[in-house]
Design a protein around this motif. Structure first.
Motif, PDB file in Angstrom:
ATOM      1  N   GLN A  17       0.820  -1.202   0.000  1.00 12.05           N
ATOM      2  CA  GLN A  17       0.000   0.000   0.000  1.00 12.05           C
ATOM      3  C   GLN A  17       0.855   1.253   0.000  1.00 12.05           C
ATOM      4  OE1 GLN A  17      -2.564  -0.388   3.340  1.00 12.05           O
ATOM      5  NE2 GLN A  17      -3.862  -1.993   2.407  1.00 12.05           N
ATOM      6  N   ALA A  18       1.999   1.160   0.681  1.00 12.35           N
ATOM      7  CA  ALA A  18       2.839   2.357   0.735  1.00 12.35           C
ATOM      8  C   ALA A  18       3.534   2.606  -0.591  1.00 12.35           C
ATOM      9  CB  ALA A  18       3.866   2.212   1.862  1.00 12.35           C
ATOM     10  N   ALA A  19       4.029   1.501  -1.212  1.00  9.44           N
ATOM     11  CA  ALA A  19       4.752   1.662  -2.478  1.00  9.44           C
ATOM     12  C   ALA A  19       4.282   0.580  -3.437  1.00  9.44           C
ATOM     13  CB  ALA A  19       6.264   1.583  -2.264  1.00  9.44           C
ATOM     14  N   PRO A  20       3.128   0.704  -4.086  1.00  3.40           N
ATOM     15  CA  PRO A  20       2.618  -0.332  -4.988  1.00  3.40           C
ATOM     16  C   PRO A  20       3.512  -0.497  -6.194  1.00  3.40           C
ATOM     17  CG  PRO A  20       1.321   1.685  -5.184  1.00  3.40           C
ATOM     18  CD  PRO A  20       2.257   1.886  -4.037  1.00  3.40           C
ATOM     19  N   VAL A  21       3.638  -1.781  -6.626  1.00  7.50           N
ATOM     20  CA  VAL A  21       4.456  -2.086  -7.785  1.00  7.50           C
ATOM     21  C   VAL A  21       3.649  -1.786  -9.042  1.00  7.50           C
ATOM     22  CG1 VAL A  21       5.717  -3.903  -8.995  1.00  7.50           C
ATOM     23  CG2 VAL A  21       5.664  -3.848  -6.491  1.00  7.50           C
ATOM     24  N   PRO A  22       4.137  -0.931  -9.919  1.00  6.33           N
ATOM     25  CA  PRO A  22       3.364  -0.591 -11.112  1.00  6.33           C
ATOM     26  C   PRO A  22       3.297  -1.770 -12.072  1.00  6.33           C
ATOM     27  CG  PRO A  22       5.551   0.387 -11.201  1.00  6.33           C
ATOM     28  CD  PRO A  22       5.417  -0.215  -9.851  1.00  6.33           C
ATOM     29  N   GLN A  23       2.136  -1.974 -12.681  1.00 11.32           N
ATOM     30  CA  GLN A  23       1.917  -3.029 -13.648  1.00 11.32           C
ATOM     31  C   GLN A  23       1.494  -2.398 -14.973  1.00 11.32           C
ATOM     32  OE1 GLN A  23       2.403  -6.249 -13.439  1.00 11.32           O
ATOM     33  NE2 GLN A  23       3.031  -6.278 -11.302  1.00 11.32           N
ATOM     34  N   SER A  24       2.294  -2.614 -16.005  1.00 10.00           N
ATOM     35  CA  SER A  24       1.986  -2.037 -17.300  1.00 10.00           C
ATOM     36  C   SER A  24       0.827  -2.765 -17.972  1.00 10.00           C
ATOM     37  CB  SER A  24       3.228  -2.078 -18.197  1.00 10.00           C
ATOM     38  OG  SER A  24       3.686  -3.409 -18.347  1.00 10.00           O
ATOM     39  N   ARG A  25       0.724  -4.085 -17.741  1.00  6.02           N
ATOM     40  CA  ARG A  25      -0.351  -4.874 -18.320  1.00  6.02           C
ATOM     41  C   ARG A  25      -0.635  -6.043 -17.397  1.00  6.02           C
ATOM     42  NH1 ARG A  25       1.620  -7.841 -23.659  1.00  6.02           N
ATOM     43  NH2 ARG A  25      -0.300  -8.970 -23.153  1.00  6.02           N
ATOM     44  N   PRO A  26      -1.847  -6.598 -17.413  1.00  2.00           N
ATOM     45  CA  PRO A  26      -2.158  -7.724 -16.523  1.00  2.00           C
ATOM     46  C   PRO A  26      -1.346  -8.956 -16.880  1.00  2.00           C
ATOM     47  CG  PRO A  26      -3.943  -7.357 -18.090  1.00  2.00           C
ATOM     48  CD  PRO A  26      -3.006  -6.190 -18.216  1.00  2.00           C
ATOM     49  N   GLN A  27      -0.951  -9.682 -15.853  1.00  2.15           N
ATOM     50  CA  GLN A  27      -0.193 -10.908 -16.027  1.00  2.15           C
ATOM     51  C   GLN A  27      -1.180 -12.075 -16.073  1.00  2.15           C
ATOM     52  OE1 GLN A  27       3.300 -10.735 -16.399  1.00  2.15           O
ATOM     53  NE2 GLN A  27       2.706  -8.587 -16.503  1.00  2.15           N
ATOM     54  N   LEU A  28      -1.326 -12.693 -17.254  1.00  2.00           N
ATOM     55  CA  LEU A  28      -2.342 -13.709 -17.482  1.00  2.00           C
ATOM     56  C   LEU A  28      -1.700 -15.067 -17.758  1.00  2.00           C
ATOM     57  CD1 LEU A  28      -4.725 -11.706 -19.852  1.00  2.00           C
ATOM     58  CD2 LEU A  28      -4.886 -11.953 -17.370  1.00  2.00           C
ATOM     59  N   ILE A  29      -2.315 -16.091 -17.210  1.00  2.00           N
ATOM     60  CA  ILE A  29      -1.971 -17.473 -17.546  1.00  2.00           C
ATOM     61  C   ILE A  29      -3.043 -17.967 -18.508  1.00  2.00           C
ATOM     62  CG2 ILE A  29      -1.668 -19.815 -16.672  1.00  2.00           C
ATOM     63  CD1 ILE A  29      -0.688 -18.671 -14.074  1.00  2.00           C
ATOM     64  N   GLN A  57       5.852 -16.992 -13.235  1.00  2.00           N
ATOM     65  CA  GLN A  57       6.378 -16.265 -14.384  1.00  2.00           C
ATOM     66  C   GLN A  57       6.506 -17.166 -15.614  1.00  2.00           C
ATOM     67  OE1 GLN A  57      10.027 -14.654 -12.814  1.00  2.00           O
ATOM     68  NE2 GLN A  57       9.044 -12.840 -11.960  1.00  2.00           N
ATOM     69  N   ASN A  58       6.860 -18.432 -15.385  1.00  2.00           N
ATOM     70  CA  ASN A  58       6.952 -19.373 -16.496  1.00  2.00           C
ATOM     71  C   ASN A  58       5.579 -19.668 -17.093  1.00  2.00           C
ATOM     72  OD1 ASN A  58       8.124 -21.169 -18.290  1.00  2.00           O
ATOM     73  ND2 ASN A  58       8.021 -22.879 -16.876  1.00  2.00           N
ATOM     74  N   GLN A  59       4.569 -19.809 -16.241  1.00  2.00           N
ATOM     75  CA  GLN A  59       3.219 -20.048 -16.737  1.00  2.00           C
ATOM     76  C   GLN A  59       2.671 -18.843 -17.485  1.00  2.00           C
ATOM     77  OE1 GLN A  59       0.421 -21.810 -13.933  1.00  2.00           O
ATOM     78  NE2 GLN A  59       2.105 -22.609 -12.715  1.00  2.00           N
ATOM     79  N   VAL A  60       3.071 -17.649 -17.070  1.00  3.39           N
ATOM     80  CA  VAL A  60       2.640 -16.453 -17.785  1.00  3.39           C
ATOM     81  C   VAL A  60       3.342 -16.354 -19.132  1.00  3.39           C
ATOM     82  CG1 VAL A  60       2.681 -13.929 -17.742  1.00  3.39           C
ATOM     83  CG2 VAL A  60       2.013 -15.191 -15.700  1.00  3.39           C
ATOM     84  N   ALA A  61       4.607 -16.710 -19.174  1.00  2.00           N
ATOM     85  CA  ALA A  61       5.379 -16.568 -20.409  1.00  2.00           C
ATOM     86  C   ALA A  61       4.967 -17.585 -21.465  1.00  2.00           C
ATOM     87  CB  ALA A  61       6.871 -16.694 -20.112  1.00  2.00           C
ATOM     88  N   TYR A  62       4.556 -18.790 -21.061  1.00  4.43           N
ATOM     89  CA  TYR A  62       4.200 -19.849 -22.003  1.00  4.43           C
ATOM     90  C   TYR A  62       2.756 -20.272 -21.779  1.00  4.43           C
ATOM     91  CZ  TYR A  62       9.083 -20.372 -23.334  1.00  4.43           C
ATOM     92  OH  TYR A  62      10.347 -20.144 -23.809  1.00  4.43           O
ATOM     93  N   SER A  63       2.024 -20.412 -22.882  1.00  2.00           N
ATOM     94  CA  SER A  63       0.636 -20.855 -22.847  1.00  2.00           C
ATOM     95  C   SER A  63       0.555 -22.328 -23.237  1.00  2.00           C
ATOM     96  CB  SER A  63      -0.223 -20.016 -23.791  1.00  2.00           C
ATOM     97  OG  SER A  63      -0.192 -18.647 -23.421  1.00  2.00           O
ATOM     98  N   THR A  64      -0.457 -23.018 -22.703  1.00  8.98           N
ATOM     99  CA  THR A  64      -0.660 -24.440 -22.958  1.00  8.98           C
ATOM    100  C   THR A  64      -1.829 -24.628 -23.922  1.00  8.98           C
ATOM    101  OG1 THR A  64       0.143 -24.961 -20.728  1.00  8.98           O
ATOM    102  CG2 THR A  64      -1.072 -26.680 -21.884  1.00  8.98           C
TER     103      THR A  64
END
Length: 306
Positions: A64-76, A216-223
């Motif tokens: 809450q104090a320092a939220p990590v910015p996300q440029s796009r949603p991370q999807l599996i 991160q691996n599941q986000v990078a590669y789709s099944t």
């Protein structure tokens, strides 16, 4: 007041202030190695207070104090597609070429050949491709034949990634603080306590880092699950004369072998029960001999007078 009395009074005040400063400086310059065991324990507990033991409360406050910015949603993303093809075997070869071109991997293959006249030749293939190649790969697979069904599912894991990264950052800070305390601790008891706490923190870091890499691996590669079905039902091909003769010979040889083995088993059974057979034959022979002897000694009845 005379000047002779004022000067000694000022010099006395200056000496008192100088002695007080020296005493205060000496008290503040106590080395860290002379700290008591209770103070070292309090420092260890304060440094080892991590978000893993606190149920994630510290992570929530930091996020809450320092939220990590996300440029796009991370999807599996996961996809499934069923295609009706003319030849399943040729389609499997084509799928291998498509995966190689898309820099993907073939995880599993389950091919089922038709065993009955009305059965179809089918195959199930599991693929992994880079997420940015998912749509183009599905389009290439759809060209194999007629698409029967196609679906794509996606799960957003952005919050999980942020939470895991924040926990990992806090644990690394805790590890650094414990390392500093361990470097300046004097007693063996304090060093062992800090070493145990440091080992627990590092183990938690390894576990959370593995979770982060897995996500991160599941986000990078789709099944992709690809189901292939033949357009027409398979039929059993007519076998040649040589194959039929060979099958008949194999069956007859197998039958002769089974008959031979059966006769050998029967002979073994007869040999095993031969003592009983001998006793039975002897008993029958004795009974017949006894009857013959009884008939031979029987008296002839007298002839009647005419």
């Amino acid at each position: 007041m005379p000047a002779s009395m004022t000067l000694p009074h000022k010099s006395g005040l200056a000496m008192t202030a100088l002695l007080g400063g020296l005493i205060f400086t000496s008290c503040a310059a106590v080395p860290p190695a002379l700290k008591t065991s209770n103070q070292a324990t309090q420092e260890i507990a304060g440094a080892a207070r991590s978000p893993v033991e606190g149920g994630g409360a510290g992570v929530t406050q930091q996020s809450q104090a320092a939220p990590v910015p996300q440029s796009r949603p991370q999807l599996i993303k996961k996809a499934a597609i069923t295609v009706i093809v003319n030849s399943v075997s040729q389609s499997i070869d084509t799928v291998s070429k498509i995966i190689n071109n898309k820099q993907g991997d073939l995880i599993g293959l389950n091919e089922r050949q038709p065993t009955k006249d009305n059965a179809r030749h089918t195959a199930s293939i599991t693929l992994r491709v880079p997420q940015n190649q998912l749509e183009s790969t599905l389009n290439e697979l759809a060209k194999l034949g007629t698409v029967e069904n196609r679906n794509i599912t996606a799960a957003d894991v952005s919050n999980q990634l942020v939470d895991i990264q924040a926990r990992l950052t806090n644990l690394r800070k805790t590890e650094a603080n414990l390392q500093k305390i361990m470097d300046r601790s004097g007693s063996v008891r304090d060093v062992l306590s800090v070493a145990q706490e440091l080992s627990n923190v590092r183990q938690s870091i390894e576990q959370i880092d593995a979770q982060l890499k897995n996500l991160q691996n599941q986000v990078a590669y789709s099944t992709i699950t690809l189901n292939l079905e033949a357009a027409v039902s398979g039929s059993s091909p007519q076998r040649g004369l040589g194959a039929q003769i060979q099958e008949t010979w194999n069956n007859s040889s197998h039958s002769v072998g089974e008959l031979t083995v059966g006769l050998m088993k029967l002979a073994i059974w007869l040999i095993a029960y031969s003592p009983y057979f001998l006793v039975l034959v002897a008993a029958i022979y004795g009974v017949k001999r006894w009857r013959r002897n009884s008939v031979a000694v029987r008296p002839t009845p007298p002839a009647e007078n005419n």
